[in-house]
Design an enzyme around this catalytic site. Structure first.
Site, PDB file in Angstrom:
ATOM      1  N   LYS A 138       0.575  -1.203   0.328  1.00 48.90           N
ATOM      2  CA  LYS A 138      -0.093  -0.075   0.128  1.00 48.90           C
ATOM      3  C   LYS A 138       1.329   1.256  -0.355  1.00 48.90           C
ATOM      4  O   LYS A 138       2.066   0.989   0.677  1.00 48.90           O
ATOM      5  CB  LYS A 138      -0.923   0.044   1.251  1.00 48.90           C
TER       6      LYS A 138
HETATM    7  P1  NAD Z   1     -13.203   7.727  -2.540  1.00 49.43           P
HETATM    8  O1  NAD Z   1     -11.902   8.876  -2.411  1.00 49.43           O
HETATM    9  O2  NAD Z   1     -13.558   7.511  -3.736  1.00 49.43           O
HETATM   10  O3  NAD Z   1     -14.581   8.186  -1.230  1.00 49.43           O
HETATM   11  C1  NAD Z   1     -14.605   7.804  -0.307  1.00 49.43           C
HETATM   12  C2  NAD Z   1     -16.460   8.501  -0.111  1.00 49.43           C
HETATM   13  O4  NAD Z   1     -16.134   8.466   1.345  1.00 49.43           O
HETATM   14  C3  NAD Z   1     -16.726  10.095  -0.222  1.00 49.43           C
HETATM   15  O5  NAD Z   1     -17.838  10.381  -0.742  1.00 49.43           O
HETATM   16  C4  NAD Z   1     -16.092  10.844   1.148  1.00 49.43           C
HETATM   17  O6  NAD Z   1     -17.051  11.501   0.971  1.00 49.43           O
HETATM   18  C5  NAD Z   1     -16.025   9.736   1.997  1.00 49.43           C
HETATM   19  N1  NAD Z   1     -15.849   9.825   3.515  1.00 49.43           N
HETATM   20  C6  NAD Z   1     -14.618  10.717   3.155  1.00 49.43           C
HETATM   21  N2  NAD Z   1     -14.505  10.645   4.574  1.00 49.43           N
HETATM   22  C7  NAD Z   1     -15.383  10.825   5.358  1.00 49.43           C
HETATM   23  C8  NAD Z   1     -15.889  11.118   7.048  1.00 49.43           C
HETATM   24  N3  NAD Z   1     -15.159  11.312   7.820  1.00 49.43           N
HETATM   25  N4  NAD Z   1     -17.655  10.772   6.677  1.00 49.43           N
HETATM   26  C9  NAD Z   1     -18.118  10.176   5.868  1.00 49.43           C
HETATM   27  N5  NAD Z   1     -17.875   9.973   4.545  1.00 49.43           N
HETATM   28  C10 NAD Z   1     -16.202  10.455   4.507  1.00 49.43           C
HETATM   29  O7  NAD Z   1     -12.285   6.028  -1.841  1.00 49.43           O
HETATM   30  P2  NAD Z   1     -12.896   4.713  -2.549  1.00 49.43           P
HETATM   31  O8  NAD Z   1     -11.710   4.228  -3.493  1.00 49.43           O
HETATM   32  O9  NAD Z   1     -14.699   4.994  -3.033  1.00 49.43           O
HETATM   33  O10 NAD Z   1     -12.570   4.015  -1.206  1.00 49.43           O
HETATM   34  C11 NAD Z   1     -13.428   4.244  -0.138  1.00 49.43           C
HETATM   35  C12 NAD Z   1     -12.817   2.931   1.166  1.00 49.43           C
HETATM   36  O11 NAD Z   1     -13.090   1.593   0.374  1.00 49.43           O
HETATM   37  C13 NAD Z   1     -11.594   3.407   1.699  1.00 49.43           C
HETATM   38  O12 NAD Z   1     -11.578   2.826   2.654  1.00 49.43           O
HETATM   39  C14 NAD Z   1     -10.980   1.922   0.668  1.00 49.43           C
HETATM   40  O13 NAD Z   1      -9.456   1.742   0.722  1.00 49.43           O
HETATM   41  C15 NAD Z   1     -11.369   0.984   0.361  1.00 49.43           C
HETATM   42  N6  NAD Z   1     -11.646   0.576  -0.776  1.00 49.43           N
HETATM   43  C16 NAD Z   1     -11.484   1.037  -2.279  1.00 49.43           C
HETATM   44  C17 NAD Z   1     -11.635   0.496  -2.959  1.00 49.43           C
HETATM   45  C18 NAD Z   1     -11.122   1.055  -4.246  1.00 49.43           C
HETATM   46  O14 NAD Z   1     -11.317   0.134  -5.755  1.00 49.43           O
HETATM   47  N7  NAD Z   1     -11.317   1.985  -4.720  1.00 49.43           N
HETATM   48  C19 NAD Z   1     -11.045  -1.298  -2.916  1.00 49.43           C
HETATM   49  C20 NAD Z   1     -10.447  -2.047  -2.043  1.00 49.43           C
HETATM   50  C21 NAD Z   1     -11.263  -1.443  -0.838  1.00 49.43           C
END
Ligand code: NAD
Length: 442
Positions: free
Chosen positions: A132
């Site tokens: 990561k």
């Molecule tokens: P992203 O940046 O596309 O979206 C993040 C979302 O979370 C946004 O809507 C934001 O407003 C919200 N957010 C941020 N801080 C917040 C808070 N304090 N309270 C409420 N909402 C909040 O990110 P993503 O890619 O969707 O990733 C989200 C999670 O999923 C992370 O934990 C990431 O590690 C995990 N994840 C992502 C992927 C991927 O393919 N993108 C894969 C596996 C896991």
């Protein structure tokens, strides 16, 4: 600069599984994601039999890199940002894991996220280790050209640690296809040849895969569907509440909506909204695009954060950041099934409370593995320069996630554990068997 991990790992402890008590040096509610990961390993260790002797390897990252990322700002000033790349374990294959741009990124957080990638990749049996990366930055405060310079300098600084057969980054919080394109270009320029397979989650025009954008949300949906089947909950007419409406939350919301599950509550960093009759995810997406916030979507009421976690729904899907469901709010959760779209949203203490209250938690290392699974498909397609149809990718993803859910649910049923411990048993056995077969060098 290569540095040693700053958090002392616990000594090996072959605890009696019946008398397990959290060691005092772990205070997961205070010490953040890395301590939570260590606690999760302590919980699985008694189930690993003789392989448990090798578990020390799981609580030490293989490599930790911290880099300075200086960039020229648009106004001529020079600014410095701190970046990281961590290889947690590469016993089963090259490192794989996303890159996060966020002002809250810390080294122990990146160590935990890398470790969860090792567990996730092994849990669903894709041939990668765990890695990561991240930069401590608020990307929303940068112009597009500043963001590009930051991405390129960061990529160049970590360049010797990544590569198509070494470690393959992907998007995470606040990083996207464009950032992957810049990373691919920078690494290729330094290498002197185009290497599309150095990152996944790229634009289609650069060797990206169909289906990758929605893959994590699709995996969230598939595991939720399988859990609902197990719990005799019909999807049609059910309700879900989602925290986070980004890559993961938005894609999951659309799939739940398509299958007749009402999206009743959504929380983002800018507020939360509720509509008992269901929120149309596309309308919410357009509203956020126009106004920058979920608040004020016509037909919805505003919710406080406390009210959001109390939402009466079959599914609660944290899809934002770590440590969202803790001992402070786990007792208030009314959902029947929590699907961890985010990495590490439920702390170990909250896990215990939810378990006692009969709430089923589908752990992150299973629920959000759809993204890395299609990243694996993308990497395979890049190597073979032969691209599959979206239908084929979605079908393969569905099959792999359904089988992974069934295998982990069977271990949970046989051993009487939570789904999280079962996923860790499956994953740790795979990693430690690989470690045992490879032997200790030199
Ligand atoms: P992203 O940046 O596309 O979206 C993040 C979302 O979370 C946004 O809507 C934001 O407003 C919200 N957010 C941020 N801080 C917040 C808070 N304090 N309270 C409420 N909402 C909040 O990110 P993503 O890619 O969707 O990733 C989200 C999670 O999923 C992370 O934990 C990431 O590690 C995990 N994840 C992502 C992927 C991927 O393919 N993108 C894969 C596996 C896991």
């Amino acid at each position: 600069m290569l540095i040693s991990p700053t958090v002392s790992p616990p000594q090996p402890m072959l605890a009696d599984m019946n008398t397990y008590a959290a060691p005092s040096y772990l205070a997961p509610e205070r010490l953040g994601p890395w301590a939570i990961y260590l606690e999760q390993i302590e919980r699985v260790r008694p189930w690993l039999g003789a392989l448990g002797e090798l578990a020390e390897t799981l609580i030490r990252p293989k490599r930790v890199l911290m880099v300075d990322v200086p960039i020229r700002m648009d106004d001529g000033r020079m600014a410095h940002f701190e970046g990281y790349r961590v290889h947690h374990n590469t016993a089963r294959g090259p490192g794989k894991g996303g890159v996060r741009f966020h002002p809250g990124v810390t080294l122990p957080e990146v160590m935990a996220l890398a470790a969860w990638m090792s567990i996730k990749n092994a849990a669903v049996n894709v041939p990668f280790g765990g890695a990561k990366g991240g930069v401590r930055v608020d990307p929303h405060a940068l112009s597009l050209s500043e963001l590009e310079r930051l991405t390129r300098r960061y990529t160049s600084e970590i360049g010797f640690m990544i590569g198509p057969d070494r470690d393959i980054p992907a998007p995470d919080v606040n990083t996207n296809e464009q950032i992957m394109a810049w990373m691919m270009d920078t690494w290729s320029m330094n290498a002197g040849h185009t290497a599309t397979g150095v990152v996944t989650g790229k634009p289609l025009a650069l060797g990206g895969s169909l289906g990758r954008r929605d893959a994590t949300g699709r995996g969230v949906f598939v595991t939720a569907r399988e859990a609902a089947r197990q719990c005799n909950i019909a999807l049609a007419g059910s309700r879900c509440a989602i925290q986070g409406f980004g890559n993961v939350g938005y894609a999951a919301a659309r799939l739940f909506h398509q299958h007749g599950c009402k999206l009743v509550a959504v929380q983002t960093s800018k507020g939360a909204v509720f509509n008992g009759a269901g929120i149309d995810p596309e309308k919410l997406y357009d509203h956020i695009k126009r106004s920058g916030t979920v608040s004020g979507l016509p037909g919805t009421d505003a919710l406080s954060s406390d009210e959001f976690w109390r939402t009466d729904a079959e599914f609660l899907i944290p899809a934002a950041l770590e440590e969202q469901i803790t001992r402070a709010n786990a007792g208030n959760v009314r959902a029947k099934i929590i699907v961890e779209g985010a990495n590490g949203p439920v702390t170990p203490e909250a896990d215990d409370i939810l378990n006692e209250r009969g709430v089923l938690v589908i752990p992150d290392v299973l629920a959000n593995a759809g993204g890395v699974t299609v990243s694996y498909f993308e990497w395979v397609q890049d190597f073979s320069s032969f691209f599959w149809s979206e239908q084929e990718i979605n079908a393969r993803l569905d099959r792999l996630m359904t089988e992974a859910y069934a295998a982990i649910a069977a271990v949970a049923a046989n051993r009487g554990t939570s789904l999280r411990t079962a996923a860790y048993i499956v994953a740790c056995e795979r990693i430690l068997q690989a470690r045992q077969l490879r032997g200790l060098y030199p």
